[in-house]
Design a protein around this motif. Structure first.
Motif, PDB file in Angstrom:
ATOM      1  N   THR A   1     -13.421 -47.824 -63.080  1.00 49.27           N
ATOM      2  CA  THR A   1     -14.284 -47.225 -63.433  1.00 49.27           C
ATOM      3  C   THR A   1     -13.917 -45.879 -64.422  1.00 49.27           C
ATOM      4  O   THR A   1     -14.622 -45.018 -64.659  1.00 49.27           O
TER       5      THR A   1
ATOM      6  N   GLU B   1     -21.877 -41.999 -61.841  1.00 52.18           N
ATOM      7  CA  GLU B   1     -21.808 -42.575 -60.655  1.00 52.18           C
ATOM      8  C   GLU B   1     -23.408 -42.602 -60.088  1.00 52.18           C
ATOM      9  O   GLU B   1     -23.924 -43.655 -59.624  1.00 52.18           O
ATOM     10  N   ARG B   2     -24.231 -41.512 -60.140  1.00 48.85           N
ATOM     11  CA  ARG B   2     -25.486 -41.321 -59.675  1.00 48.85           C
ATOM     12  C   ARG B   2     -26.068 -42.290 -60.545  1.00 48.85           C
ATOM     13  O   ARG B   2     -27.180 -43.139 -59.952  1.00 48.85           O
TER      14      ARG B   2
ATOM     15  N   SER C   1     -15.099 -37.248 -59.382  1.00 51.31           N
ATOM     16  CA  SER C   1     -15.518 -38.497 -59.431  1.00 51.31           C
ATOM     17  C   SER C   1     -15.589 -38.773 -57.686  1.00 51.31           C
ATOM     18  O   SER C   1     -15.363 -38.070 -57.040  1.00 51.31           O
ATOM     19  N   SER C   2     -16.025 -40.155 -57.575  1.00 51.87           N
ATOM     20  CA  SER C   2     -15.780 -40.504 -56.113  1.00 51.87           C
ATOM     21  C   SER C   2     -16.785 -39.797 -55.246  1.00 51.87           C
ATOM     22  O   SER C   2     -16.486 -39.376 -53.907  1.00 51.87           O
TER      23      SER C   2
ATOM     24  N   PHE D   1     -21.700 -42.820 -54.231  1.00 51.48           N
ATOM     25  CA  PHE D   1     -21.157 -43.895 -54.827  1.00 51.48           C
ATOM     26  C   PHE D   1     -19.958 -44.424 -54.033  1.00 51.48           C
ATOM     27  O   PHE D   1     -20.259 -46.089 -53.929  1.00 51.48           O
TER      28      PHE D   1
END
Length: 326
Positions: A225, A233-234, A259-260, A264
């Motif tokens: 990623t 991510e969305r 992130s994360s 997701f």
């Protein structure tokens, strides 16, 4: 002697010898040195033994012809992963940081590739031009032949990013701007899916628009990623939904809270989550809430800042984590 060592061809890198050959070599030396009898008889015995061992080796050696190996290298506060395909081809995904004093490309990546017997990269992916992902790239392309380089979005038109792009364009087969929806067949019946950046915008290469790729081999899946953030991510969740599921997730942005995102992580449902971060880094990566979120999703967490290099094998049906000698 130092001057001679700098001459071209003064050193030659060789792939590691099979353990069977190493054992046979030292056994032969001991036999010739210690045992009694004529040299001709000894050589005859050794020749017969060598023929027998080489004949039996394919039968007793493990079948590695259908295996892929994915190694997340310890490059400090940065990312670098090597994918070795069943036919011997190799991919490099990001190259760690580089500076005047230390370069992940020359200090970590190239020695690893040489030790693995890799003399050419089939493909190199630079998820975005930030130094912690691209800093070692120039050292790699100046030492090894590289096929295709994948990037995403517009790179800088000045500075280190422009310089690196010029070097990659000059020294590799091609540089390709890739977008979500692209499928790239790889040697050994593996497939690479590009999931980001989006195809319908003129985007600048950045964390948000990191190149995100899913490597599928048989039924096993590895998701890389880069530094893709929560907005990226969305978009991927909206477009791909359960297709995001992966056995191994390279956690975004070194375990940062950017992130994360919860949605997701739920869609990816990784069995293994790999975090590449520097020891005692001043960003405090990975963040505790990210670790908790990954564990809640059922992931076993591996960290380069704790374990060093992290290696996985896949035979197309299952993924196994292997210990790496330090």
């Amino acid at each position: 002697s130092e001057l001679l060592a700098r001459l071209p061809g003064a050193s030659v890198s060789l792939p590691p010898l099979p353990s069977l050959i190493v054992i046979l070599y030292f056994t032969g030396i001991a036999y010739l040195t210690i045992s009694q009898g004529r040299v001709r008889q000894k050589l005859l015995v050794l020749s017969i033994t060598l023929i027998a061992v080489l004949t039996a080796a394919p039968a007793i050696a493990p079948d590695s012809g259908n295996i892929i190996r994915v190694t997340f290298l310890d490059v400090g506060q940065g990312d670098a992963a090597v994918v070795e395909l069943p036919d011997g081809s190799a991919l490099l995904i990001d190259t760690g940081p580089g500076s005047r004093n230390w370069n992940a490309g020359s200090a970590i990546i190239l020695p690893f590739l040489r030790a693995r017997g890799i003399r050419r990269l089939h493909m190199m992916i630079i998820t975005h031009p930030d130094n912690d992902h691209a800093g070692g790239a120039q050292a790699v392309v100046e030492e090894l032949p590289v096929g295709q380089v994948l990037v995403g979005g517009r790179w800088p038109e000045s500075g280190a990013g422009k310089e690196l792009m010029d070097v990659m364009t000059a020294r590799t087969d091609s540089v390709r701007d890739v977008r979500a929806g692209l499928r790239i067949p790889l040697p050994g019946e593996a497939m690479l899916y590009v999931l980001s950046p989006p195809p319908d915008i003129d985007c600048e290469a950045s964390n948000e628009h990191s190149v995100v790729v899913l490597l599928r081999y048989g039924t096993t899946r590895f998701l890389f990623t880069g530094d893709a953030d929560a907005e990226a991510e969305r978009r991927m969740v909206a477009r791909y939904d359960s297709f995001l599921h992966a056995d191994v997730l390279k956690v975004g942005h070194h375990g940062s809270t950017t992130s994360s995102s919860p949605g997701f992580v739920v869609k990816v449902r990784p069995r293994h989550a790999v975090i590449s971060a520097g020891r005692n880094n001043h960003f405090n990566h990975p963040r505790q809430e990210v670790l908790d979120r990954l564990r809640l999703a059922g992931a076993h967490i591996s960290r380069t800042d704790i374990e060093g290099a992290i290696m996985f094998l896949s035979d197309g049906r299952r993924v196994e984590k292997l210990p790496v000698e330090k």
